[in-house]
Scaffold this active site. Structure first.
Site, short mmCIF file in Angstrom:
data_model
loop_
_atom_site.label_atom_id
_atom_site.label_comp_id
_atom_site.label_asym_id
_atom_site.label_seq_id
_atom_site.Cartn_x
_atom_site.Cartn_y
_atom_site.Cartn_z
N HIS A 203 43.94 125.10 76.55
CA HIS A 203 44.93 124.83 77.59
C HIS A 203 44.24 124.72 78.95
CE1 HIS A 203 48.42 125.80 80.27
NE2 HIS A 203 49.04 125.04 79.38
N SER A 406 50.67 125.07 61.58
CA SER A 406 51.31 124.57 62.79
C SER A 406 52.67 123.95 62.53
CB SER A 406 50.39 123.54 63.46
OG SER A 406 50.99 122.98 64.60
#
Length: 485
Positions: A203, A406
């Site tokens: 991120h 995921s």
């Protein structure tokens, strides 16, 4: 109304500059000259057509994304209190805004927010200014707080990540980024001369932390799945064996939802000669940090392993109406960072000073309602629906990938930018992704897919224009372009 195209009526009892002049006259001061206000300039177009490594990418045109409309704050007329015109005007604005929120929520797939919540029972608390300033474990002079809820939430996460009450410290942050800033700051304080290592798909807040703290940082390569490449990690570690390592481990990357192999990261550090007292690991679990514990056979994120801190977002999988997060670390680490503040009669150990005291109550409320079993059901539903989305895309000849742990489905970027905006898709290069959250039903996915299939039949009706190749992004096996069908 910002970005909605809705025509906003002017206030019935207010007339631009005249209103300002009237208010100024009543106050006995010089009238405000609106012509003296300099309009804010639109930022120039940023030339970002290439990555750091020289690869071409889609150009970002800031002018297209700058908001040029706003809801002006206007001064009330002298008789507004008796006529109620201003109240009626504001009520109409809020009603239209709510209508827009309902519509935009209906078309929401690209960002990891769980919109399936109902906190009506907490509306009775909105009249209070609840502030959890200072250390959550130390009472301050300010009495309108929610520390008892905050510590209850922290204890729940401590059990989830397997650390004893007497061994951990934590707090409710204002967002996931703050959790990363705090975790990496702790690593820097424990090892002032340490080097920060993070995969290139981490991120953006991780690299922001490196800039803020003036830390030396190293970007590590990734596999096609998006997880950290530990062979490259080893290559980057070996030349810096004389300095401690501070590592950001992703429990779900931003774009591909990839989970870094924590055990392999630790093994790589040990193979390179780093003993446990010479590295600090921060786990960024913004979204999947709360999902992974409920996935069968998923590797564990636990403080029984040599990690320093873990953070998650509260407004993502948990489903909180305001941005917030949870940050946990070992108690011995926080003592390096904290400072006593007499003014607060508490200790400063957080990034921010004032902290949202409502957020812990919302988190506490949800954790009590759902519990471990409730979250487990929601995780299973998300993974099941994510596989449905991926299979439908592949079945229609659209390149798509879904990592094993995921609920983030990566697929070919739609050619129409209006379609991207309508469905609020997050895009990078030729990739887009949809994140299947608890509020994303099969009906919503079918609605999205039908629009995508219809649009695609128009975007590529001319055989001269072909869908992009995603082999370099998600692998040949997942690419459905003309070369890899």
């Amino acid at each position: 109304m910002v970005g909605t195209g809705v025509d906003i009526e002017a206030p019935m009892a207010f007339d631009g500059a005249l209103g300002y002049e009237k208010s100024a006259d009543l106050l006995g001061v010089e009238s405000f000259d609106l012509s003296a206000v300099v309009a804010e300039q639109v930022p120039p177009v940023v030339d970002s057509s290439t990555h750091d490594d020289g690869e071409k990418k889609r150009e970002i045109v800031l002018g297209k994304n700058v908001h040029t409309t706003c809801l002006e704050v206007t001064e009330p007329d002298a008789d507004d209190e008796s006529t109620g015109d201003k109240e009626a005007y504001m009520a109409s604005i809020l009603a239209r805004y709510r209508k827009t929120l309902v519509e935009r929520t209906k078309h929401h797939l690209g960002y990891p927010y769980n919109l399936d919540f109902d906190y009506g029972a907490l509306s009775q608390l909105q009249h209070f200014s609840i502030n959890n300033l200072g250390d959550p474990f130390i009472e301050s002079n300010y009495g309108v707080h929610s520390r008892q809820f905050e510590i209850g939430v922290l204890d729940w996460f401590a059990r989830l990540w397997e650390i004893e009450k007497d061994d951990y410290w934590g707090y409710i942050t204002n967002c996931g980024t703050e959790g990363n800033l705090h975790g990496i700051l702790l690593g820097r304080e424990v090892f002032p001369d340490g080097i920060l290592y993070a995969s290139k798909e981490s991120h953006y807040s991780v690299f922001k932390a490196a800039r803020m703290y003036r830390m030396e940082s190293v970007k590590v390569g990734t596999l096609l799945t998006g997880e950290i490449d530990c062979n490259d990690f080893k290559t980057k570690l070996l030349p810096n064996k004389d300095k401690p390592a501070i590592i950001n481990v992703n429990i779900g990357t931003t774009v591909k939802g990839a989970v870094d192999d924590l055990d392999l990261v630790i093994q790589t550090l040990e193979e390179c000669g780093f003993s446990h007292d010479r590295f600090y690991i921060h786990c960024d679990g913004a979204l999947f940090g709360l999902m992974m514990p409920f996935v069968k056979k998923a590797p564990k994120v636990t403080f029984k392993k040599p990690i320093g801190s873990v953070s998650v977002s509260g407004h993502k999988f948990v489903g909180c109406p305001m941005p917030c997060g949870v940050q946990l670390t070992r108690l011995r680490h926080i003592n390096v960072l904290s400072r006593n503040v007499e003014y607060l009669a508490s200790r400063d150990a957080t990034i921010m000073g004032s902290r949202n005291g409502h957020a812990p109550i919302f988190l506490w409320y949800t954790l009590n309602r759902k519990g471990y079993k409730g979250f487990q059901k929601e995780v299973q539903k998300c993974l099941r629906n994510a596989h449905y989305l991926k299979d439908r895309l592949i079945g229609a000849g659209i390149s798509a990938m879904l990592n094993e742990l995921s609920s983030t489905v990566v697929f070919e970027r739609p050619r129409d930018e209006e379609f991207v905006r309508r469905w609020q898709l997050a895009c990078e290069g030729n990739m887009a992704h949809a994140i299947v959250m608890p509020n994303v039903t099969l009906e919503k996915l079918d609605y999205f897919l039908n629009e995508l299939f219809q649009g695609r039949s128009l975007w590529y009706c001319d055989e001269k224009v072909q869908p992009p190749c995603l082999a370099a992004d998600i692998g040949c096996d997942n690419c459905c372009c003309v070369l890899h069908k």
